[in-house]
Design a protein around this motif. Structure first.
Motif, mmCIF file in Angstrom:
data_model
loop_
_atom_site.group_PDB
_atom_site.id
_atom_site.type_symbol
_atom_site.label_atom_id
_atom_site.label_comp_id
_atom_site.label_asym_id
_atom_site.label_seq_id
_atom_site.Cartn_x
_atom_site.Cartn_y
_atom_site.Cartn_z
ATOM 1 N N PHE A 1 32.640 83.524 27.179
ATOM 2 C CA PHE A 1 33.228 83.033 28.424
ATOM 3 C C PHE A 1 33.472 81.653 28.373
ATOM 4 N N VAL A 2 34.521 81.102 29.160
ATOM 5 C CA VAL A 2 35.040 79.760 29.422
ATOM 6 C C VAL A 2 35.151 79.460 30.626
ATOM 7 N N PHE A 3 34.634 78.528 31.280
ATOM 8 C CA PHE A 3 34.887 77.980 32.653
ATOM 9 C C PHE A 3 35.946 76.877 32.360
ATOM 10 N N VAL A 4 36.803 76.931 33.453
ATOM 11 C CA VAL A 4 38.029 75.914 33.464
ATOM 12 C C VAL A 4 37.940 75.123 34.552
ATOM 13 N N MET A 5 37.927 73.892 34.377
ATOM 14 C CA MET A 5 37.812 72.784 35.373
ATOM 15 C C MET A 5 38.320 71.453 35.235
ATOM 16 N N ASP A 6 39.148 71.126 36.190
ATOM 17 C CA ASP A 6 39.560 69.508 36.035
ATOM 18 C C ASP A 6 38.686 68.449 36.379
ATOM 19 N N ALA A 7 38.868 67.239 35.914
ATOM 20 C CA ALA A 7 37.922 66.179 35.847
ATOM 21 C C ALA A 7 37.725 65.779 37.444
ATOM 22 N N ASP A 8 38.656 65.863 38.210
ATOM 23 C CA ASP A 8 38.571 65.376 39.616
ATOM 24 C C ASP A 8 37.723 66.501 40.547
ATOM 25 N N ASN A 9 37.155 67.568 40.236
ATOM 26 C CA ASN A 9 36.450 68.519 40.838
ATOM 27 C C ASN A 9 35.033 68.540 40.561
ATOM 28 N N ILE A 10 34.122 69.058 41.303
ATOM 29 C CA ILE A 10 32.872 69.190 41.108
ATOM 30 C C ILE A 10 32.427 70.920 41.508
ATOM 31 N N ILE A 11 31.297 71.267 40.928
ATOM 32 C CA ILE A 11 30.876 72.850 41.297
ATOM 33 C C ILE A 11 29.241 72.643 41.574
ATOM 34 N N TYR A 12 28.879 73.494 42.461
ATOM 35 C CA TYR A 12 27.591 73.689 42.736
ATOM 36 C C TYR A 12 26.563 74.069 41.638
ATOM 37 N N PRO A 13 25.381 73.657 41.539
ATOM 38 C CA PRO A 13 24.238 74.069 40.543
ATOM 39 C C PRO A 13 24.268 75.618 40.233
ATOM 40 N N ARG A 14 24.408 76.356 41.054
ATOM 41 C CA ARG A 14 24.543 77.960 40.858
ATOM 42 C C ARG A 14 25.730 78.626 40.230
ATOM 43 N N ALA A 15 26.750 77.754 40.312
ATOM 44 C CA ALA A 15 28.287 78.292 40.085
ATOM 45 C C ALA A 15 28.307 79.064 39.004
ATOM 46 N N LEU A 16 28.000 78.332 37.700
ATOM 47 C CA LEU A 16 28.314 79.156 36.251
ATOM 48 C C LEU A 16 27.122 80.275 36.059
ATOM 49 N N GLY A 17 26.089 80.098 36.801
ATOM 50 C CA GLY A 17 25.315 81.370 36.632
ATOM 51 C C GLY A 17 25.617 82.566 37.360
ATOM 52 N N SER B 1 35.331 82.232 42.408
ATOM 53 C CA SER B 1 34.602 82.072 43.685
ATOM 54 C C SER B 1 35.638 81.430 44.801
ATOM 55 N N GLN B 2 34.921 81.485 46.058
ATOM 56 C CA GLN B 2 35.492 80.674 47.265
ATOM 57 C C GLN B 2 35.470 79.360 46.693
ATOM 58 N N ILE B 3 36.312 78.499 47.320
ATOM 59 C CA ILE B 3 36.314 77.026 46.989
ATOM 60 C C ILE B 3 36.043 76.373 48.348
ATOM 61 N N GLU B 4 35.638 75.056 48.065
ATOM 62 C CA GLU B 4 35.374 74.051 49.345
ATOM 63 C C GLU B 4 36.310 73.023 49.009
ATOM 64 N N PHE B 5 37.232 72.417 49.833
ATOM 65 C CA PHE B 5 38.046 71.298 49.698
ATOM 66 C C PHE B 5 37.211 70.325 50.396
ATOM 67 N N PHE B 6 37.363 69.040 49.749
ATOM 68 C CA PHE B 6 36.646 67.765 49.923
ATOM 69 C C PHE B 6 37.382 66.484 50.004
ATOM 70 N N ARG C 1 38.737 68.593 45.003
ATOM 71 C CA ARG C 1 38.726 67.276 45.616
ATOM 72 C C ARG C 1 40.155 66.918 46.028
ATOM 73 N N VAL C 2 40.417 66.682 47.313
ATOM 74 C CA VAL C 2 41.880 66.351 47.765
ATOM 75 C C VAL C 2 42.012 64.989 47.800
ATOM 76 N N HIS C 3 43.087 64.759 46.879
ATOM 77 C CA HIS C 3 43.276 62.947 47.044
ATOM 78 C C HIS C 3 44.786 63.015 46.623
ATOM 79 N N GLY C 4 45.264 61.816 46.925
ATOM 80 C CA GLY C 4 46.807 61.439 46.795
ATOM 81 C C GLY C 4 47.337 61.383 45.452
ATOM 82 N N ASN C 5 46.509 61.683 44.305
ATOM 83 C CA ASN C 5 46.866 61.559 42.778
ATOM 84 C C ASN C 5 46.934 62.887 42.333
ATOM 85 N N SER C 6 46.583 63.847 43.042
ATOM 86 C CA SER C 6 46.544 65.213 42.653
ATOM 87 C C SER C 6 47.934 65.624 42.135
ATOM 88 N N ARG C 7 47.894 66.594 41.044
ATOM 89 C CA ARG C 7 49.087 67.025 40.534
ATOM 90 C C ARG C 7 49.784 67.994 41.475
#
Length: 267
Positions: A114-130, A146-151, A225-231
């Motif tokens: 299995f491969v988890f996909v993620m962009d470098a401007d985001n983060i995940i909680y410690p239990r996420a991959l497990g 999963s459900q996601i949280e915007f910050f 992460r919501v920021h002005g430079n996101s694609r």
């Protein structure tokens, strides 16, 4: 698009660290893609190092960053933290080709089932991959999300829900942050480049075209992460209608199914 097409971006391996231990049976590979996100990349990497799931294979692909010191930052972080992982690898594209090519490069180098996909401007909680791995293993899914949280500039909960091909054909509610069976990525011929964005939406529609199943984990595990430079902010929303037409052209059967379901509801 062939996964071995000659025009695909080639990459140079900047650094790699590998444990002498035998490859763990529950090894998860991580596809982390970066392009000029040096100000965010360390937070992303730290969130991966903090995972409760022990067996991790970290593959970072830099899509030829030119505006910051991303590569140096990532290399230094790997030097300091590689013992946390079974393997860490940093690959730099020799030319910029966008997120689809970067993700495909990471999948090519991944060794986990299995491969988890993620962009470098985001983060995940410690239990996420497990949690995502447990759900994929127990449910026999080709992917889990999963459900996601915007910050950042916005603070709210995402709109993720159970896997429903008809609803997904109307709109995408599954983020790119997901755990994907590597064989499923191969079955759908990887990520396709879509001008102005929506590569992740196209990938999930290809999943459905091939009859693959994804499982929804109803927990907040990933943070967007919501920021002005996101694609998404800069390109995808500006080209919303043309992108919707492209999806309808690329996935006509799903689009027809969604229209038929909508007509039944209105009737």
């Amino acid at each position: 698009m062939s996964l071995n097409a000659p025009w695909m971006a080639t990459g140079q391996t900047v650094c790699t660290f590998k444990s002498r231990r035998r490859q763990p049976a529950d090894l998860i590979s991580i596809c982390l893609t970066n392009y000029n996100y040096g100000r965010y990349i360390i937070a992303a990497l730290d969130s991966l190092a903090a995972q409760t799931h022990a067996a991790l294979d970290l593959v970072v692909v830099d899509d030829q960053s030119t505006q910051d010191e991303s590569v140096a930052l990532i290399a230094a972080w790997m030097e300091a933290n590689h013992k946390r992982f079974w393997r860490t690898t940093l690959i730099v594209h020799t030319r910029n080709q966008g997120p689809s090519a970067a993700r495909n490069t990471a999948f090519h180098h991944a060794v986990g089932t299995f491969v988890f996909v993620m962009d470098a401007d985001n983060i995940i909680y410690p239990r996420a991959l497990g949690r995502l791995h447990e759900a994929a293993r127990d449910g026999g899914f080709d992917a889990t999300y999963s459900q996601i949280e915007f910050f950042g500039r916005e603070q709210h909960i995402g709109s993720a829900d159970i896997w429903d091909p008809t609803q997904m054909a109307r709109e995408n509610y599954v983020d790119v942050m997901a755990l994907i069976r590597r064989q499923a990525w191969m079955d759908v011929d990887g990520y396709s480049h879509i001008d102005e964005g929506w590569e992740d939406y196209d990938f999930w529609l290809k999943f459905m075209d091939h009859g693959l199943e994804a499982g929804y984990v109803p927990e907040i595990l990933c943070r967007y992460r919501v920021h002005g430079n996101s694609r998404t902010t800069n390109d995808a929303w500006a080209a919303h209608e043309s992108l919707r037409a492209i999806m309808a052209f690329r996935h006509p059967e799903l689009t027809a199914r969604a229209r038929a379901a909508t007509s039944v509801v209105k009737t």
